[in-house]
Design a protein around this motif. Sequence first.
Motif, mmCIF file in Angstrom:
data_model
loop_
_atom_site.group_PDB
_atom_site.id
_atom_site.type_symbol
_atom_site.label_atom_id
_atom_site.label_comp_id
_atom_site.label_asym_id
_atom_site.label_seq_id
_atom_site.Cartn_x
_atom_site.Cartn_y
_atom_site.Cartn_z
ATOM 1 N N GLY A 200 66.231 40.435 -7.573
ATOM 2 C CA GLY A 200 67.521 40.255 -8.234
ATOM 3 C C GLY A 200 68.669 40.925 -7.511
ATOM 4 O O GLY A 200 69.662 41.316 -8.139
ATOM 5 N N ALA A 201 68.549 41.052 -6.199
ATOM 6 C CA ALA A 201 69.573 41.742 -5.410
ATOM 7 C C ALA A 201 70.491 40.739 -4.715
ATOM 8 O O ALA A 201 70.128 39.593 -4.451
ATOM 9 C CB ALA A 201 68.922 42.650 -4.370
ATOM 10 N N VAL A 202 71.686 41.205 -4.410
ATOM 11 C CA VAL A 202 72.668 40.444 -3.645
ATOM 12 C C VAL A 202 72.536 40.836 -2.170
ATOM 13 O O VAL A 202 72.257 41.993 -1.850
ATOM 14 C CB VAL A 202 74.093 40.746 -4.152
ATOM 15 N N THR A 203 72.731 39.874 -1.263
ATOM 16 C CA THR A 203 72.693 40.157 0.169
ATOM 17 C C THR A 203 74.122 40.212 0.715
ATOM 18 O O THR A 203 74.936 39.331 0.436
ATOM 19 C CB THR A 203 71.896 39.082 0.924
ATOM 20 N N TYR A 204 74.393 41.241 1.491
ATOM 21 C CA TYR A 204 75.726 41.509 2.042
ATOM 22 C C TYR A 204 75.590 41.518 3.559
ATOM 23 O O TYR A 204 74.838 42.325 4.122
ATOM 24 C CB TYR A 204 76.195 42.860 1.520
ATOM 25 N N VAL A 205 76.301 40.605 4.229
ATOM 26 C CA VAL A 205 76.145 40.427 5.674
ATOM 27 C C VAL A 205 77.458 40.724 6.389
ATOM 28 O O VAL A 205 78.477 40.071 6.137
ATOM 29 C CB VAL A 205 75.709 38.979 6.007
ATOM 30 N N ASP A 206 77.425 41.713 7.279
ATOM 31 C CA ASP A 206 78.572 41.962 8.159
ATOM 32 C C ASP A 206 78.370 41.103 9.397
ATOM 33 O O ASP A 206 77.508 41.378 10.235
ATOM 34 C CB ASP A 206 78.652 43.441 8.531
ATOM 35 N N ASP A 207 79.177 40.063 9.517
ATOM 36 C CA ASP A 207 78.969 39.073 10.572
ATOM 37 C C ASP A 207 79.987 39.200 11.694
ATOM 38 O O ASP A 207 80.402 38.200 12.290
ATOM 39 C CB ASP A 207 79.016 37.671 9.969
ATOM 40 N N ALA A 208 80.359 40.427 12.012
ATOM 41 C CA ALA A 208 81.372 40.654 13.046
ATOM 42 C C ALA A 208 81.017 39.962 14.352
ATOM 43 O O ALA A 208 81.871 39.342 14.996
ATOM 44 C CB ALA A 208 81.550 42.157 13.273
ATOM 45 N N HIS A 209 79.742 40.044 14.773
ATOM 46 C CA HIS A 209 79.319 39.477 16.055
ATOM 47 C C HIS A 209 78.594 38.146 15.901
ATOM 48 O O HIS A 209 78.117 37.596 16.900
ATOM 49 C CB HIS A 209 78.437 40.477 16.804
ATOM 50 N N GLY A 210 78.523 37.623 14.669
ATOM 51 C CA GLY A 210 77.910 36.319 14.455
ATOM 52 C C GLY A 210 78.925 35.233 14.195
ATOM 53 O O GLY A 210 78.723 34.073 14.542
ATOM 54 N N SER A 211 80.047 35.608 13.585
ATOM 55 C CA SER A 211 81.104 34.644 13.294
ATOM 56 C C SER A 211 81.759 34.193 14.592
ATOM 57 O O SER A 211 82.189 35.015 15.412
ATOM 58 C CB SER A 211 82.139 35.292 12.368
ATOM 59 N N GLY A 212 81.793 32.870 14.798
ATOM 60 C CA GLY A 212 82.293 32.334 16.049
ATOM 61 C C GLY A 212 81.236 32.202 17.119
ATOM 62 O O GLY A 212 81.511 31.688 18.215
ATOM 63 N N VAL A 213 80.017 32.642 16.822
ATOM 64 C CA VAL A 213 78.926 32.648 17.805
ATOM 65 C C VAL A 213 77.732 31.834 17.309
ATOM 66 O O VAL A 213 77.144 31.050 18.051
ATOM 67 C CB VAL A 213 78.495 34.099 18.119
ATOM 68 N N LEU A 214 77.340 32.013 16.051
ATOM 69 C CA LEU A 214 76.193 31.328 15.470
ATOM 70 C C LEU A 214 76.653 30.301 14.436
ATOM 71 O O LEU A 214 77.785 30.362 13.942
ATOM 72 C CB LEU A 214 75.256 32.338 14.796
ATOM 73 N N GLY A 215 75.764 29.390 14.084
ATOM 74 C CA GLY A 215 76.080 28.397 13.063
ATOM 75 C C GLY A 215 76.925 27.261 13.608
ATOM 76 O O GLY A 215 77.559 27.377 14.668
ATOM 77 N N ALA A 216 76.929 26.148 12.887
ATOM 78 C CA ALA A 216 77.713 24.992 13.315
ATOM 79 C C ALA A 216 79.181 25.371 13.443
ATOM 80 O O ALA A 216 79.762 25.959 12.534
ATOM 81 C CB ALA A 216 77.549 23.852 12.303
ATOM 82 N N GLN A 217 79.774 25.069 14.596
ATOM 83 C CA GLN A 217 81.184 25.352 14.889
ATOM 84 C C GLN A 217 81.523 26.835 14.737
ATOM 85 O O GLN A 217 82.678 27.200 14.515
ATOM 86 C CB GLN A 217 82.097 24.501 14.000
ATOM 87 N N GLY A 218 80.512 27.705 14.861
ATOM 88 C CA GLY A 218 80.753 29.137 14.795
ATOM 89 C C GLY A 218 80.927 29.685 13.397
ATOM 90 O O GLY A 218 81.552 30.737 13.215
#
Length: 395
Positions: A200-218
Amino acid sequence: MTTLHARLNDELTRLRSAGLHITPRVLDAPQRARTRVDGVDVVNLASNNYLGFADHPYLKERAEAYLRTWGAGAGAVRTIAGTLKIHEDFEAQLAQFKHTGSALVLQSGFTTNQGVLGSLLQEGDLVISDELNHASIIDGLRLAKATKKIFKHKDMADLRRVLQENPTDGLKLVVTDGVFSMDGDIAPLDQIVAIAREFGAVTYVDDAHGSGVLGAQGRGTVHHFGFEHADDVIQVGTLSKAWGVVGGYAAGDANLRDVLINKARPFLFSTGHPPAVVGALSAALDLVQQDESFMTRLWENTRYFKAELQRLGFDTFGSETPITPVIFGEASAAFEASRRLLQEGVFAVGLGFPTVPRDLARIRNIVTAEHTREDLDHALGAYERVGRALGVVGG
């Protein structure tokens, strides 16, 4: 009685004695794949300018247009009179890009962690943080009143153990970097979210180095693992790395933005972003969605550079992203390698303890979409010569 001069002098002496004193290198030209450092023309492997946006003409044109239309500054904190229409337009654009119910922009990625963690966590809550999370998360958690626990780096059995041993009726938050900034490895977000949901926990992601790098169109690590529409996943990050400008953001549940506007202290007590910054950021999001070649070149360059370093015999520590550490062991070796690389026309910074463990001093390289094959081959040739001279690789 201790005087200010004595305190400052003692602190500088301590830093120098410990080998921790820093004197920043000065760039004499714009932040590009090739730039000039301390008067030397170099291939730049030291910046976080993943997509080459920091000096991109499309961003500069939009920044100039916003500057001329909206002025030089916001003039006030956002909650008083500093929210311009362009601020809210960009936040809507960012939420749409991230596929989240809302998004809010703060002054920096560092202060975003302070603002969001401080706003969400209360006494009686439980927050569990990966042991290698960024300093901004650590400082943000210091300000929170929740019970704080650490789990071993990317160790899912240990995460489960901590959750089992610390039951609470309060909010439970599992905090992780999306991409870890020193090693370049990716958090196993699919497993983390599954375990968090089990408790029952929430996940918190700091995506400083993933945003613009991973995932479709960053779109980032959260998108890479398919959780972008999930209300029990919070994304935070910076707008100063792949996006080439400055700022931080929080994106998630539709109500997250409203709560942060009312509670996040960095937002409440800091002036809004200047219009030129907002314009450049808006252009960056447009550009990455209009032209897929930025992401394509980033990953082509990354794969080539890693493969060639490994062929030469360097240890890149299992990096999975454009962050490519080259391990030298002792800090003195890493710093000497950095000095020699600069003489060879390659700007790559050595890192030692306490930034990284004592026996894992390294040079952290970041390949960008803007680097040419000629740039990378020049850097690889320099690495080969320096590595052989220092006995790090054979030859």
